[in-house]
Design an enzyme around this catalytic site. Structure first.
Site, mmCIF file in Angstrom:
data_model
loop_
_atom_site.group_PDB
_atom_site.id
_atom_site.type_symbol
_atom_site.label_atom_id
_atom_site.label_comp_id
_atom_site.label_asym_id
_atom_site.label_seq_id
_atom_site.Cartn_x
_atom_site.Cartn_y
_atom_site.Cartn_z
ATOM 1 N N GLU A 114 -1.025 -1.191 6.108
ATOM 2 C CA GLU A 114 -0.187 -1.114 4.911
ATOM 3 C C GLU A 114 0.140 0.341 4.648
ATOM 4 O O GLU A 114 -0.651 1.221 4.989
ATOM 5 C CB GLU A 114 -0.959 -1.635 3.689
ATOM 6 C CG GLU A 114 -1.223 -3.099 3.725
ATOM 7 C CD GLU A 114 -2.301 -3.481 2.698
ATOM 8 O OE1 GLU A 114 -2.600 -2.673 1.808
ATOM 9 O OE2 GLU A 114 -2.826 -4.583 2.824
ATOM 10 N N LYS A 116 0.263 3.644 2.523
ATOM 11 C CA LYS A 116 -0.622 4.173 1.486
ATOM 12 C C LYS A 116 0.234 4.716 0.358
ATOM 13 O O LYS A 116 0.939 5.715 0.516
ATOM 14 C CB LYS A 116 -1.511 5.273 2.068
ATOM 15 C CG LYS A 116 -2.584 5.739 1.117
ATOM 16 C CD LYS A 116 -3.589 6.613 1.841
ATOM 17 C CE LYS A 116 -4.806 6.912 1.003
ATOM 18 N NZ LYS A 116 -4.524 7.491 -0.292
ATOM 19 N N ASP A 118 1.225 6.463 -3.017
ATOM 20 C CA ASP A 118 0.700 7.648 -3.674
ATOM 21 C C ASP A 118 0.915 7.549 -5.180
ATOM 22 O O ASP A 118 1.831 8.139 -5.734
ATOM 23 C CB ASP A 118 1.410 8.887 -3.102
ATOM 24 C CG ASP A 118 0.644 10.146 -3.415
ATOM 25 O OD1 ASP A 118 -0.503 10.034 -3.890
ATOM 26 O OD2 ASP A 118 1.184 11.234 -3.187
ATOM 27 N N TYR A 226 -2.480 -4.744 -3.435
ATOM 28 C CA TYR A 226 -2.908 -4.861 -2.038
ATOM 29 C C TYR A 226 -4.343 -5.364 -1.883
ATOM 30 O O TYR A 226 -4.936 -5.221 -0.826
ATOM 31 C CB TYR A 226 -2.748 -3.519 -1.317
ATOM 32 C CG TYR A 226 -3.283 -2.330 -2.093
ATOM 33 C CD1 TYR A 226 -4.635 -2.190 -2.337
ATOM 34 C CD2 TYR A 226 -2.412 -1.348 -2.572
ATOM 35 C CE1 TYR A 226 -5.125 -1.120 -3.049
ATOM 36 C CE2 TYR A 226 -2.889 -0.261 -3.280
ATOM 37 C CZ TYR A 226 -4.249 -0.152 -3.521
ATOM 38 O OH TYR A 226 -4.733 0.902 -4.230
ATOM 39 N N LYS A 323 -3.431 9.859 7.096
ATOM 40 C CA LYS A 323 -2.532 10.635 6.242
ATOM 41 C C LYS A 323 -1.455 11.292 7.085
ATOM 42 O O LYS A 323 -1.769 11.954 8.077
ATOM 43 C CB LYS A 323 -3.321 11.735 5.510
ATOM 44 C CG LYS A 323 -4.316 11.203 4.526
ATOM 45 C CD LYS A 323 -3.637 10.929 3.201
ATOM 46 C CE LYS A 323 -4.586 11.063 2.042
ATOM 47 N NZ LYS A 323 -4.589 12.246 1.292
ATOM 48 N N CYS A 416 14.907 39.433 -21.096
ATOM 49 C CA CYS A 416 15.825 38.504 -20.450
ATOM 50 C C CYS A 416 16.640 39.232 -19.367
ATOM 51 O O CYS A 416 17.233 40.278 -19.642
ATOM 52 C CB CYS A 416 16.764 37.914 -21.493
ATOM 53 S SG CYS A 416 17.994 36.814 -20.786
ATOM 54 N N CYS A 419 20.529 39.221 -20.680
ATOM 55 C CA CYS A 419 21.047 39.902 -21.865
ATOM 56 C C CYS A 419 20.100 40.966 -22.392
ATOM 57 O O CYS A 419 20.409 41.637 -23.369
ATOM 58 C CB CYS A 419 21.340 38.879 -22.963
ATOM 59 S SG CYS A 419 19.845 38.229 -23.713
ATOM 60 N N CYS A 434 14.158 33.223 -24.026
ATOM 61 C CA CYS A 434 14.947 34.339 -24.529
ATOM 62 C C CYS A 434 15.384 33.970 -25.934
ATOM 63 O O CYS A 434 15.928 32.890 -26.163
ATOM 64 C CB CYS A 434 16.157 34.565 -23.620
ATOM 65 S SG CYS A 434 17.369 35.658 -24.378
ATOM 66 N N CYS A 440 23.357 35.356 -25.561
ATOM 67 C CA CYS A 440 22.896 35.421 -24.172
ATOM 68 C C CYS A 440 23.825 34.555 -23.313
ATOM 69 O O CYS A 440 23.893 33.339 -23.506
ATOM 70 C CB CYS A 440 21.455 34.937 -24.113
ATOM 71 S SG CYS A 440 20.759 34.914 -22.465
HETATM 72 S S1 IVH Z 1 -7.142 -0.319 -0.088
HETATM 73 C C1 IVH Z 1 -11.869 0.223 -0.600
HETATM 74 N N1 IVH Z 1 -4.600 -0.108 0.318
HETATM 75 O O1 IVH Z 1 -5.859 4.933 -1.725
HETATM 76 C C2 IVH Z 1 -10.605 0.926 -0.932
HETATM 77 N N2 IVH Z 1 -5.668 1.574 -0.973
HETATM 78 O O2 IVH Z 1 -8.328 6.525 -0.871
HETATM 79 C C3 IVH Z 1 -9.530 -0.080 -0.978
HETATM 80 N N3 IVH Z 1 -4.150 3.288 -1.836
HETATM 81 O O3 IVH Z 1 -8.110 4.247 -4.316
HETATM 82 C C4 IVH Z 1 -8.236 0.575 -1.067
HETATM 83 N N4 IVH Z 1 -2.297 2.444 -0.962
HETATM 84 O O4 IVH Z 1 -5.636 4.106 -4.822
HETATM 85 C C5 IVH Z 1 -5.672 0.449 -0.245
HETATM 86 N N5 IVH Z 1 -2.309 -0.088 0.736
HETATM 87 C C6 IVH Z 1 -3.385 0.460 0.165
HETATM 88 C C7 IVH Z 1 -3.315 1.641 -0.596
HETATM 89 C C8 IVH Z 1 -4.484 2.169 -1.156
HETATM 90 C C9 IVH Z 1 -2.807 3.416 -1.708
HETATM 91 C C10 IVH Z 1 -5.008 4.224 -2.582
HETATM 92 C C11 IVH Z 1 -5.937 3.551 -3.563
HETATM 93 C C12 IVH Z 1 -7.310 3.952 -3.198
HETATM 94 C C13 IVH Z 1 -7.079 5.150 -2.374
HETATM 95 C C14 IVH Z 1 -8.213 5.248 -1.358
#
Ligand code: IVH
Length: 680
Positions: A114, A116, A118, A226, A323, A416, A419, A434, A440
């Site tokens: 999946e 990740k 942010d 998720y 990452k 500034c 001016c 300013c 200005c």
């Molecule tokens: S599973 C046991 N799936 O990443 C941890 N986490 O570093 C289960 N996150 O705290 C997390 N996308 O906030 C999972 N597809 C995803 C995610 C995800 C973002 C974040 C989540 C978690 C952090 C873990």
């Protein structure tokens, strides 16, 4: 109305509105017009107010917020919210895979990958299909109860519609601020001279922890789910026919069925090689997503295998995060420029030795404010790292500690650059300002540009270069002067031939028809953004009433706080502003609300009937509907032979298209629509 009658009606309205919400936010179908929806919601709100004993925290009215939380309660998670181990390379991933294989003793397992997301991790608990608690991760063991705020997130179901859910379960996911929303909010914040939000993730965590849930509601957060955890029941409540899910892929399917927002971008991979392919595939593609992602999460799919693998104190052994590398580059800081905005706020910008980054040459980077310079301890000549985030302009993320030039950290300027006026930083403000507001140049020009912009008076033939030329020639010193410009004056400017001169003068003339709320926004009163201007205009009805309003009357308006109230009063106390307003009135600009004429922009669509469906690139759904009305079109929700156009965005259901074709209706794309309304 008898209590029983009220109860029935409330019940019926709630069900109806839950259904419409579900269709709209989960199935992307609009089965009712916005107007009708708002009217039903208002009716429900009214009934709930009259019968507080019938309150339900998960009523569709919770979506608009209004609850104020002073201190968030601490709650203990039933299962700790673990974090994930991070990897940055294929080798690390191979190591992870070897550990999994060794612990299971064979290679009969598959992964589910999946993206990740942010954002901010959230846990949602449901009892009997109803949302009972939303909590932040906190330290993983205990988090904050943010239920009232999360109820305003439209993609979080308040009640589960589909059958077959366990009587008690918890889901986890990520609350996110979509990039488009992030940019919209920042545009509004800059409009009113406030500090923009740094990045979507900080913006999300700030929003989730706000005290006033109606502000949260106005920010249109999204929530991707998720994770599903069915709780063990000592005595199963209702027979719910729940078949327990056995893997992550089954869980995701179920979660989507129950109405949660589950991303489509996941994949089952038979082995680590396929995982690597999937990771590579998304490295670029993820940039086109509506939200920010920073990697991929790789999970063992099968639940019994997960149990076998178990967890350490901090993170599961069955999952890992990969990452993506944020693209960064190193270069030298040459100098700092200071930009002065419309409100007088001075922003530092770093001038860099040009460097290649993510396909473009970077010469400048944002520095936000003095605190940022001090935090980084910047010196001229430093080697700095620059990164590109969700924003267009890259930012400086670090300073190399090797071979630093001699000298001290850069000191912010005291005067500034435009001016020479004194700069002052007030307590609680992040910026220096300013003080020379009236003389200005960038402040004067900035106010005129703000006045003419598309979102305000919409005098589009007046770009910043023309504003600059008019100002330099001494023809325009305030936006009121625009209405006194003569043909000769404009014609004397470089590049203005007969046609362009007439066009500009006509555009200025046309702007007199702009509705009062836009005029009020255009005035550029500090802290009065578009939304606030609309509220004030509607509440007071005319500029005279607003001018006469005292502090008490102003703060009585919903969402108008002390800061805005004081700023409005200061504006109307100032003699120069008063004169300007009087002049604008004399030129014929709207200074009172006019419901009928409100925002009619053209006649191109008069007599035409529209159905709007799908999602659009350049308009939100509300905006495109407003655009239809603005040009005289009529909106209906159902397709019939009375409809002229089906305005079709992406993700429109195929059934709608077939039906429209059968009825012989014209199907308009977003582009064709834009062309239609811009026709002269
Ligand atoms: S599973 C046991 N799936 O990443 C941890 N986490 O570093 C289960 N996150 O705290 C997390 N996308 O906030 C999972 N597809 C995803 C995610 C995800 C973002 C974040 C989540 C978690 C952090 C873990």
């Amino acid at each position: 109305m008898s209590k029983q009658k009220a109860q029935e009606e409330i019940q019926q309205l709630r069900e109806q509105l839950h259904y419409y919400n579900e269709q709209y936010y989960q199935k992307h179908k609009s089965v009712v017009s916005d107007l009708e929806f708002d009217q039903l919601l208002e009716k429900l709100q009214q009934l709930e107010q009259e019968h507080p004993e019938l309150a339900d925290a998960n009523s569709p009215t919770a979506r608009v917020g209004g609850t104020v939380t002073k201190d968030f309660e601490t709650v203990t998670h039933r299962l700790p919210m673990l974090s994930l181990g991070n990897t940055y390379s294929t080798e690390d991933l191979m190591d992870f895979d070897s550990r999994v294989k060794k612990a299971l003793g064979h290679d009969e397992y598959e992964y589910l990958c999946e993206l990740k997301y942010d954002g901010v991790a959230i846990s949602l608990r449901y009892e009997n299909g109803t949302l009972v608690q939303a909590a932040t991760r906190g330290d993983g063991v205990q988090g904050d109860d943010v239920t009232a705020n999360i109820r305003t997130v439209k993609t979080v179901p308040l009640k589960i519609k589909e059958k077959g859910y366990p009587s008690s379960f918890e889901v986890r996911g990520e609350v996110m601020m979509p990039l488009k929303e992030f940019r919209r909010i920042n545009e509004e914040l800059t409009d009113i001279g406030k500090e923009p939000l740094a990045n979507p993730r900080n913006a999300t965590s700030g929003t989730v922890k706000m005290q006033d849930s109606s502000v949260v509601a106005s920010r249109n957060l999204d929530c991707y789910i998720y994770f599903l955890h069915e709780e063990e029941q000592s005595a199963p409540a209702e027979p719910v026919g729940m078949e327990s899910v056995k893997s992550q892929s089954e869980a995701l399917v179920k979660l989507r069925e129950w109405g949660f927002h589950v991303s489509e971008n996941y994949r089952r991979c038979r082995d680590i090689r396929e995982v690597n392919e999937y990771i590579a595939e998304w490295d670029e593609k993820r940039r086109d997503l509506p939200v920010e992602t920073d990697g991929m999460v790789i999970k063992v799919n099968d639940y019994s295998q997960r149990r076998q693998l178990g967890s350490t104190a901090k993170s599961p052994r069955w999952a890992i995060a990969y990452k993506y590398k944020t693209e960064s580059a190193q270069t030298k800081l040459k100098s700092i420029s200071y930009q002065v905005g419309r409100t007088g706020a001075v922003t530092p910008v770093a001038n860099l030795e040009p460097v290649q980054l993510a396909g473009t040459v970077v010469k400048r980077a944002s520095l936000y404010n003095d605190d940022e310079i001090q935090r980084l301890g910047l010196r001229i000549g430093d080697t700095v790292s620059v990164e590109k985030g969700g924003e267009i302009i890259p930012k400086i993320t670090g300073v190399s500690q090797e071979n630093r030039p001699e000298g001290e950290t850069i000191r912010f300027i005291g005067h500034c650059p435009e001016c020479g006026g004194e700069l002052v930083r007030k307590e609680g403000e992040a910026n220096y300002y300013c003080q020379n507001e009236k003389a200005c140049p960038p402040q004067i020009k900035g106010k005129i540009e703000h006045f003419v912009q598309r979102r305000a008076m919409n005098i589009l033939s007046l770009g910043s270069r023309t504003v600059n030329a008019l100002f330099k020639a001494g023809m325009v010193n305030t936006y009121a002067d625009l209405y006194e410009l003569t043909y000769e004056q404009v014609h004397s400017l470089e590049g203005f031939k007969e046609q362009s001169t007439r066009k500009l003068l006509q555009a200025i003339e046309d702007s007199k028809k702009m509705p009062f709320e836009l005029v009020l926004f255009a005035l550029g009163i500090r802290y009065v953004g578009k939304t606030v201007a609309e509220k004030l205009a509607r509440h007071f009805g005319s500029i005279e009433k607003l001018e006469q309003a005292d502090f008490e009357a102003l703060v009585e308006v919903p969402e108008i706080g002390e800061q805005i109230a004081n700023s409005v009063m200061d504006f109307f106390k100032d003699d120069e502003s008063k004169t300007i307003v009087e002049r604008l009135k004399a030129y014929g600009l709207s200074m009172r609300i006019n419901e009928e004429e409100q925002s009619q922009k053209g006649e191109q669509l008069v007599g035409k009937v529209f159905v709007v469906s799908g999602v659009f690139q350049n308009y939100s759904r509300e905006e495109i509907k407003q655009a239809v009305k603005d040009y005289g079109g009529k909106l209906v929700s159902a397709l019939s032979s009375k409809v002229d156009y089906l305005l079709a965005g992406d993700k429109m259901g195929p059934a709608k298209k077939t039906k429209a074709e059968k009825l012989g209706l014209r199907i308009l794309s977003e582009k064709e629509f834009a062309d239609l309304i811009s026709e002269e």
